[in-house]
Design a protein around this motif. Structure first.
Motif, short mmCIF file in Angstrom:
data_model
loop_
_atom_site.label_atom_id
_atom_site.label_comp_id
_atom_site.label_asym_id
_atom_site.label_seq_id
_atom_site.Cartn_x
_atom_site.Cartn_y
_atom_site.Cartn_z
N UNK A 52 0.83 -1.21 0.00
CA UNK A 52 0.00 0.00 0.00
C UNK A 52 0.87 1.26 0.00
N UNK A 53 1.83 1.32 0.92
CA UNK A 53 2.62 2.54 1.08
C UNK A 53 3.57 2.75 -0.09
N UNK A 54 4.15 1.67 -0.61
CA UNK A 54 5.10 1.82 -1.71
C UNK A 54 4.38 2.28 -2.98
N UNK A 55 3.19 1.76 -3.24
CA UNK A 55 2.41 2.24 -4.39
C UNK A 55 2.05 3.71 -4.18
N UNK A 56 1.68 4.06 -2.95
CA UNK A 56 1.39 5.46 -2.61
C UNK A 56 2.56 6.36 -2.97
N UNK A 57 3.78 5.95 -2.56
CA UNK A 57 4.95 6.77 -2.83
C UNK A 57 5.20 6.97 -4.31
N UNK A 58 5.01 5.92 -5.09
CA UNK A 58 5.25 6.04 -6.53
C UNK A 58 4.26 6.98 -7.20
N UNK A 59 3.01 6.95 -6.76
CA UNK A 59 2.01 7.84 -7.37
C UNK A 59 2.34 9.31 -7.09
N UNK A 60 2.93 9.59 -5.93
CA UNK A 60 3.26 10.99 -5.60
C UNK A 60 4.48 11.46 -6.39
N UNK A 61 5.40 10.58 -6.68
CA UNK A 61 6.53 10.96 -7.53
C UNK A 61 6.05 11.27 -8.93
#
Length: 493
Positions: free
Chosen positions: A343-352
């Motif tokens: 969940x968190x890693x996908x979140x981070x990629x979307x913000x980049x």
């Protein structure tokens, strides 16, 4: 009249920190038309600040604990032997040095985009784009690598609790008895749906899951230590220091969560104080847990038994207690934990992607934010699709090494960025300063380079191919559509 900027000047142009911060708050105004303009339908000009210290720390812990410790021992212990504990210490030292550099930059430049944004402010546009490509690889591949292990722990739970397992063909990683990893793809879909609901809701769910995983890992250490045998630690380093180093390089992706904290820069309350504190808290908690679990695991089970073992930590609990209930509880905790990490890693990629879209180096659709949820829906769908395909069809060992290389490159850039920003913008407000400057960032770069050297040659070939593709995108699209180019005017800087 200003002369036209050379190609070298264009690719090395830097984005002022003041512009980065104004953009993050939606306060940037300019008389220069942006090319291309933001889509008129793209509502909500910026992300919403709704995340506090506890939730942000949980994002860092959630993105870190689980990426390695729940299943990476099965590949790291056969390489390093019981000395895998030293491998975790070596990786932790590297992560710790870099975490201090992240804390300074995050407090000074509290925006989304993580090391991509930091590189844009310190090293120039083309370097920033390359770092962004590394981050997209790092996050996408890491989420895939983590979700691959979900099916193994699902089977462990189903076997002990209900007496059945999913067929290996759909539950195991490709190349390891499986053909299509269906559970991993289902996991990514569930994370996608939760992220689309909103950052605040996702952060709350993640904080709950982090609490569960911490309890489960503490339980593992307590039970596994009752089966500790000093004989299991001999020979301590059967492959020598080379094995220790290679294992450290491979497991370094376990520390990706430190970068994930900084991707939330535009959604954090009081970011100048909250960001550095959350990074340090995540580092301390993760390091203590990793080393504790590694010591308990190699002490309770002979190192030669780790290779090829599925859901290895749950198996250790079963062997130590002779009962199924500890392994059932642990497997359930691992299921929750891996969900949290993905969940968190996908979140981070979307913000980049959001930040790169706003900068114009990617199409403007990536900068769109939903007016209802305040989240980048399009990014979430694109990232989730890519991660699901990787998790379903690519072998696990390839994913882990690629993630480590992308992480180490990004970490190196952050440490270099600290030194550059100290010189170019010494009066910038910093909520945290790296202790022992400049020795700390220099050591951070040195440790990262050392760990990079330990990766497999095939990993470098795949990484080079990725960067070549990124360079093609930059020179055919990003260079022309960069918003910094529009802000500076056609004559360049």
């Amino acid at each position: 009249m200003a002369s036209k900027a050379t190609l070298g000047q264009q690719v090395l142009r830097r984005k002022p920190v003041s512009v980065l911060i104004e953009e993050s708050s939606g306060d940037l105004h300019t008389d220069t038309p942006l090319d291309p303009p933001l889509d008129a339908d793209a509502a909500a000009p910026h992300l919403r600040r709704s995340i506090g210290l506890l939730q942000l720390s949980a994002i860092g812990i959630g993105a870190t604990v689980g990426t390695g410790i729940f299943f990476v021992l099965n590949t790291a212990v056969p390489v390093a032997g019981p000395a895998v504990v030293v491998s975790f210490v070596l990786a932790a030292i590297t992560a710790g040095l870099t975490a201090l550099c992240y804390a300074e930059l995050a407090s000074a430049i509290p925006v989304s985009g993580s090391s991509y944004s930091y590189a844009y402010a310190t090293l120039g546009e083309i370097v920033a784009f390359g770092v962004g490509a590394c981050l997209l690889l790092e996050y996408g591949v890491s989420a895939s690598a983590v979700s691959v292990g979900w099916g193994q722990y699902l089977n462990e739970f189903f076997s002990d609790a209900f007496g059945f397992t999913l067929p290996d063909a759909i539950a195991q990683p490709p190349g390891d008895g499986g053909y299509v990893n269906v559970p991993a793809m289902v996991l990514v879909l569930l994370c996608c749906l939760l992220l689309m609901r909103g950052a605040k809701e996702s952060a709350r769910a993640n904080a709950t899951m982090v609490g569960i995983k911490l309890c489960v890992l503490v339980l593992f250490v307590a039970i596994a230590l009752t089966g500790f045998h000093s004989g299991n630690l001999r020979p301590f380093a059967p492959m020598g220091f080379a094995g220790i180093s290679n294992a450290a390089s491979s497991i370094f992706f376990s520390y990706i969560g430190l970068d994930a904290v900084s991707t939330a820069g535009e959604e954090v309350k009081d970011p100048h104080r909250t960001l550095p504190r959350a990074i340090i808290i995540a580092l301390v908690v993760v390091t203590v847990l990793y080393i504790g679990v590694a010591i308990a695991a190699v002490g309770a089970q002979k190192w030669t038994l780790f290779e090829g073992q599925q859901a290895g930590l749950a198996q250790i609990l079963r062997d130590v207690t002779g009962q199924t209930w500890p392994s059932i509880m642990f497997a359930l905790g691992a299921i929750v934990s891996i969900f949290s990490v993905t969940l968190v890693v996908i979140y981070g990629q979307t913000r980049i992607l959001y930040t790169m879209g706003r900068d114009g180096v990617l199409p403007p659709r990536f900068a769109q934010v939903s007016p209802r949820t305040g989240t980048p829906i399009w990014n979430t769908a694109v990232v989730s699709t890519g991660v699901a395909l990787l998790a379903g069809f690519v072998p696990l060992d390839v994913l882990a090494d690629l993630t480590s290389l992308g992480t180490l490159v990004a970490f190196s850039v952050v440490s270099i960025g600290v030194m550059i920003l100290r010189r170019t913008n010494p009066d910038l407000e910093r909520g945290f300063k790296v202790p022992g400057y400049p020795v700390t960032p220099v050591l951070s770069v040195a440790f990262c380079v050392y760990l990079i050297k330990g990766l497999h040659p095939l990993t470098f070939a795949m990484f080079a191919a990725w960067l070549a593709g990124a360079a093609w995108v930059y020179f055919t699209y990003s260079l022309k559509h960069s918003r910094l180019r529009a802000l500076e005017g056609p004559s360049g800087p």
